[in-house]
Design a protein around this motif. Structure first.
Motif, short mmCIF file in Angstrom:
data_model
loop_
_atom_site.label_atom_id
_atom_site.label_comp_id
_atom_site.label_asym_id
_atom_site.label_seq_id
_atom_site.Cartn_x
_atom_site.Cartn_y
_atom_site.Cartn_z
N ALA A 229 28.86 41.78 43.41
CA ALA A 229 28.05 40.59 43.15
C ALA A 229 26.87 40.51 44.09
O ALA A 229 25.74 40.21 43.68
N GLU A 230 27.11 40.79 45.38
CA GLU A 230 26.03 40.69 46.36
C GLU A 230 25.03 41.84 46.24
O GLU A 230 23.90 41.73 46.71
N ALA A 231 25.44 42.92 45.59
CA ALA A 231 24.52 44.01 45.32
C ALA A 231 23.71 43.77 44.05
O ALA A 231 22.84 44.57 43.71
N GLY A 232 24.02 42.69 43.33
CA GLY A 232 23.27 42.35 42.12
C GLY A 232 23.96 42.70 40.83
O GLY A 232 23.37 42.59 39.76
N GLY A 233 25.24 43.11 40.91
CA GLY A 233 25.97 43.47 39.71
C GLY A 233 26.54 42.26 38.99
O GLY A 233 26.43 41.11 39.45
N HIS A 234 27.20 42.52 37.87
CA HIS A 234 27.68 41.45 36.99
C HIS A 234 29.12 41.74 36.57
O HIS A 234 29.48 42.88 36.32
N SER A 235 29.92 40.67 36.47
CA SER A 235 31.31 40.85 36.06
C SER A 235 31.86 39.58 35.44
O SER A 235 31.34 38.48 35.65
N ARG A 236 32.93 39.74 34.69
CA ARG A 236 33.72 38.64 34.15
C ARG A 236 35.05 39.24 33.71
O ARG A 236 35.22 40.46 33.69
N SER A 237 35.98 38.37 33.32
CA SER A 237 37.24 38.86 32.78
C SER A 237 37.07 39.13 31.28
O SER A 237 36.05 38.78 30.68
N LEU A 238 38.09 39.70 30.67
CA LEU A 238 38.03 39.98 29.24
C LEU A 238 37.92 38.72 28.41
O LEU A 238 37.38 38.75 27.30
N ASN A 239 38.41 37.59 28.93
CA ASN A 239 38.30 36.34 28.17
C ASN A 239 37.03 35.56 28.49
O ASN A 239 36.85 34.43 28.02
N GLY A 240 36.17 36.14 29.30
CA GLY A 240 34.88 35.52 29.59
C GLY A 240 34.82 34.66 30.82
O GLY A 240 33.76 34.16 31.17
N SER A 241 35.94 34.46 31.50
CA SER A 241 35.97 33.64 32.70
C SER A 241 35.66 34.49 33.93
O SER A 241 35.72 35.72 33.89
N PRO A 242 35.31 33.84 35.07
CA PRO A 242 35.10 34.61 36.30
C PRO A 242 36.36 35.38 36.67
O PRO A 242 37.48 34.91 36.44
N VAL A 243 36.18 36.56 37.25
CA VAL A 243 37.35 37.35 37.66
C VAL A 243 38.10 36.63 38.77
O VAL A 243 39.31 36.44 38.70
N PHE A 244 37.39 36.19 39.81
CA PHE A 244 38.03 35.47 40.90
C PHE A 244 38.30 34.03 40.50
O PHE A 244 37.39 33.32 40.06
N ASN A 245 39.56 33.59 40.64
CA ASN A 245 39.88 32.20 40.31
C ASN A 245 40.73 31.53 41.40
O ASN A 245 41.38 30.51 41.14
N ASN A 246 40.74 32.12 42.60
CA ASN A 246 41.43 31.53 43.75
C ASN A 246 42.93 31.37 43.52
O ASN A 246 43.54 30.41 43.98
#
Length: 271
Positions: A229-246
Motif C-alpha cells: 500500500a505504501e509503495a502505491g499498490g492496490h488490494s482488496r479481498s475477493l468479496n471486495g472488502s479491505p484485506v485488513f479488518n483488525n
C-alpha cells in the motif's frame, strides 16, 4: 507526563534483521521440522525467532504486547480482542517468526520473518526480511515503503493483463475459481513462491504484476500489505472488502501494483 514512545521503524527493522541472521540463518542446514496439530510445519528456527523478537521488543517497548503465530490460539484471541477493544491503547505487535516454513524445511531459499505494529485499528509499521537475499522491506503508514533503505514505489506498468505475470496460490482458492484460472487464465504466466509476506513485498517491488491468495493469516499479510500500500499498490479481498479488518479471520487477497491492471484483474475475477 508524555506517554511511552511509539516504535521507531528503523530500530524495529534493525532488530528484525539482526534476530533473523542470528536465529534463522544458522538453522537453515538443520531445520528440525515437525508437524503441528493443525497440519502445518514448525521448526526450531520458528520458535527461537519468536522468543528472540519477543524479548528484544519487550526490552525497548515493554508496554506493547506481542501476538506470535506460534502462540496458543486462545492467547492470540485474547490479545487481538484486547487490541480491538482499546483504540487509544499501545497497540499490538503481530509476528510471523518465519513465513515460508515449508520452504525453509525443504531447503527452498524463500522465507523470512514478518512483523507489524497495529494500533488504533490500523497497521502502523511493517517489516519483512528476506533472509537469503538480505532484502529488508519496511513501511510506515503515510510515510512510504523502502527496500534496504531505498524508496520503493511500485512501478507503473504498461503490461496488459494478457501479458502479466501472476503470483497465485491455487490451493486455498474456491474450486470453481481455481479451475477457471487453470484452464482459461487471463494472464501470461503464473508463479507461487511459498511465502505470503514476500508475495506482497515482491509485488511491491514489481517482480509480479498480479496477486491472488484465498486464505491468509493476519501475521502473513499485515506487514507485507502495508509495504504494498505504501509503495502505491492496490488490494482488496475477493468479496471486495479491505484485506485488513483488525481481526484474526483468514482473509483472501486480490492485488496488483498498477491501478489500471488492478481494475482489469478485479473485473476478471468478479465476472
Amino acid at each position: 507526563m508524555p506517554g511511552p514512545a511509539a516504535p521507531d521503524l528503523a530500530r524495529v527493522a534493525r532488530l528484525v534483521r539482526q534476530a533473523a541472521l542470528q536465529e534463522i540463518l544458522p538453522r537453515a542446514q538443520d531445520p528440525n521440522a515437525r508437524l503441528k496439530a493443525d497440519g502445518t510445519w514448525v521448526t526450531d528456527a520458528d520458535l527461537a525467532m519468536q522468543r528472540r523478537v519477543q524479548h528484544d521488543l519487550a526490552a525497548l517497548w515493554p508496554h506493547i504486547p506481542l501476538l506470535g503465530e506460534e502462540m496458543p490460539v486462545e492467547l492470540q484471541t485474547r490479545l487481538m480482542a484486547a487490541e480491538a477493544a482499546d483504540p487509544e491503547g499501545p497497540g499490538l505487535w503481530v509476528l510471523d517468526p518465519l513465513d515460508g516454513t515449508s520452504n525453509f524445511a525443504a531447503g527452498l531459499p524463500v522465507f523470512g520473518p514478518s512483523l507489524a505494529w497495529l494500533q488504533g485499528g490500523l497497521v502502523r509499521l511493517g517489516v519483512v526480511f528476506d533472509v537469503m537475499r538480505d532484502e529488508l522491506f519496511s513501511a510506515a503508514l503515510g510515510r512510504g515503503a523502502s527496500l534496504n533503505g531505498q524508496p520503493l514505489p511500485t512501478p507503473a506498468t504498461q503490461v496488459p493483463l494478457a501479458k502479466a505475470i501472476a503470483c497465485v496460490d491455487f490451493k486455498r482458492l474456491p474450486a470453481p475459481l481455481a479451475a477457471r484460472l487453470a484452464t482459461r487464465p487471463p494472464y501470461s504466466s503464473q508463479r507461487s513462491i511459498g511465502s505470503v509476506a514476500l508475495d506482497w513485498c515482491w509485488l511491491a517491488a514489481g517482480r509480479f504484476h498480479l496477486y491472488l491468495h484465498g486464505s491468509q493469516g493476519l501475521w502473513d499479510y499485515a506487514a507485507g500489505g502495508l509495504v504494498l500500500a505504501e509503495a502505491g499498490g492496490h488490494s482488496r479481498s475477493l468479496n471486495g472488502s479491505p484485506v485488513f479488518n483488525n481481526t484474526l479471520d483468514k482473509r483472501s487477497a486480490v492485488a496488483a501494483g498498477d491501478a489500471a491492471l488492478f481494475a482489469q484483474w478485479a473485473a476478471w475475477l468478479a465476472a
